[in-house]
Design an enzyme around this catalytic site. Structure first.
Site, PDB file in Angstrom:
ATOM      1  N   SER A  13     -49.653  10.207  -3.042  1.00 46.69           N
ATOM      2  CA  SER A  13     -50.895   9.324  -4.150  1.00 46.69           C
ATOM      3  C   SER A  13     -51.912   9.912  -2.413  1.00 46.69           C
ATOM      4  O   SER A  13     -51.676  10.974  -2.242  1.00 46.69           O
ATOM      5  CB  SER A  13     -51.335   8.138  -4.199  1.00 46.69           C
ATOM      6  N   HIS A  40     -52.253  12.517  -7.803  1.00 45.68           N
ATOM      7  CA  HIS A  40     -53.507  11.721  -8.182  1.00 45.68           C
ATOM      8  C   HIS A  40     -54.272  11.992  -7.452  1.00 45.68           C
ATOM      9  O   HIS A  40     -53.966  11.783  -6.114  1.00 45.68           O
ATOM     10  CB  HIS A  40     -53.150  10.114  -7.485  1.00 45.68           C
ATOM     11  N   ASP A 136     -47.472   3.297  -8.310  1.00 47.59           N
ATOM     12  CA  ASP A 136     -46.528   4.190  -8.810  1.00 47.59           C
ATOM     13  C   ASP A 136     -45.488   4.623  -8.840  1.00 47.59           C
ATOM     14  O   ASP A 136     -45.605   5.621  -8.105  1.00 47.59           O
ATOM     15  CB  ASP A 136     -47.916   5.589  -9.736  1.00 47.59           C
TER      16      ASP A 136
END
Length: 340
Positions: A13, A40, A136
């Site tokens: 991310s 992301h 995540d």
């Protein structure tokens, strides 16, 4: 191109693109694995630009995949913006690119990719969590471990944003913790090792969850096979939540397919509560101002009564403001003194 012997699945991310550039530069064109990446980024991002950026730094063939693409070794597939990237087993393993329900509010989600890869490739799956915020990929690494695969995490001290690596290390029995400059050689070594002769069985609950993620909308019947109802509400769609029965991590699903770790659900609930309290504070201030205007026009006992109500309202406002200042909100410094 030949079919890959392994799948390397990577989740990242914040700080992810520089980390990916450094990592893929270490991977050779002869890598016997396919590399699947979830980064992301905003739904309106230019995925082709990001693929081109990675391609400039690696001999791997880099692609923005489309639904149904056959997996090939020596190839990197970057999940398109606002789409889940999933691996699917078959006579020739292939990719699914879907706009299914978000997981932990993410689409694409590393957890969704990791789970599908674990179900499709079992012990031949290598999960990698790099720099990023929140969590995540943590549940995804657990999925991979349950299917006999390998879990690799970037050393948090080496990560620009250590939250994702640290969360994974707290919750999963990770096999390797390494800095980026050593990760390429490690991944190549893992993918060239002979696999155990005995094939590990894939847990049925993970097969069920992988099947749910392949469709845009799930069903109550599907989710009740792997979870039991709890008195909580899905923050994404407002439906009832179910607590997933298997795995070490506490996780939840709704019947439409949204999925959350307990940490993600708690964070979402905290945000919703904060927003509600800000609205309540604004409404109470407006009520106080209205009462003040009414009192200014009144006389005698009625005016005294309004003044009492105003003082009581000020007390409630100050209590709520103090709560927000002490832990309720990130924008608490913007609250004005309501006694002014």
């Amino acid at each position: 191109m030949s079919a890959p012997s392994h799948l390397i699945v990577i989740g990242t991310s914040a700080g992810g693109m520089p980390a990916l550039v450094q990592l893929v530069a270490q991977l050779p064109a002869t890598l016997p694995a396919a590399v699947l990446v979830v980064q992301h980024f905003a739904p309106d991002s230019d995925g082709q630009h990001l693929v081109a950026r990675l391609a400039r730094h690696t001999p791997l063939h880099c692609r923005l995949p489309t639904d149904g693409d056959v997996l090939e070794s020596g190839t990197l597939y970057l999940a398109p913006p606002d789409r889940h990237l999933l691996a699917k087993d078959g006579s020739a393993p292939y990719l699914l690119v879907t706009k299914g329900p978000r997981e932990n509010h993410f689409r694409p989600a590393a957890d969704a990719l990791f789970r599908s890869a674990a179900v499709a490739y079992g012990a031949r799956t290598v999960g990698v969590v790099l720099t990023g915020m929140l969590h995540d990929g943590t549940a995804g690494l657990e999925f991979i471990k349950r299917c006999g695969g390998v879990a690799v995490v970037q050393d948090p001290h080496d990560a620009e944003y250590p939250s994702m690596p640290e969360t994974a290390l707290r919750n999963v029995d990770v096999d390797y913790v390494v800095p980026l400059d050593q990760m390429g050689a490690l991944l190549e070594e893992i993918t060239r090792k002979p696999l155990p002769e005995r094939k590990m069985d894939i847990p049925e609950d993970l097969k069920q969850e992988a099947a749910i993620a392949e469709r845009v909308v799930g069903t109550t019947e599907e989710v009740t096979r792997i979870a039991h109802p709890v008195p909580l509400t899905c923050p994404d769609c407002g439906g009832s939540l179910f607590e997933v029965n298997e795995g070490k991590l506490l996780r939840f699903r709704c019947h439409t397919g949204h999925a959350f770790t307990a940490d993600a659900l708690l964070r979402s609930a905290q945000h919703s509560l904060e927003e509600t309290l800000w609205v309540a504070l604004r409404m109470m201030e407006e009520r106080k101002n209205l009462l003040s205007s009414m009192a200014a026009r009144g006389e005698g006992p009625y005016s005294v009564q309004q003044e009492e109500r105003i003082e009581e309202m000020k007390k409630h406002i100050n209590r709520l403001r103090e709560f927000l200042l002490n832990g309720g909100g990130s924008n608490s410094s913007t609250v004005r003194n309501t006694e002014d």
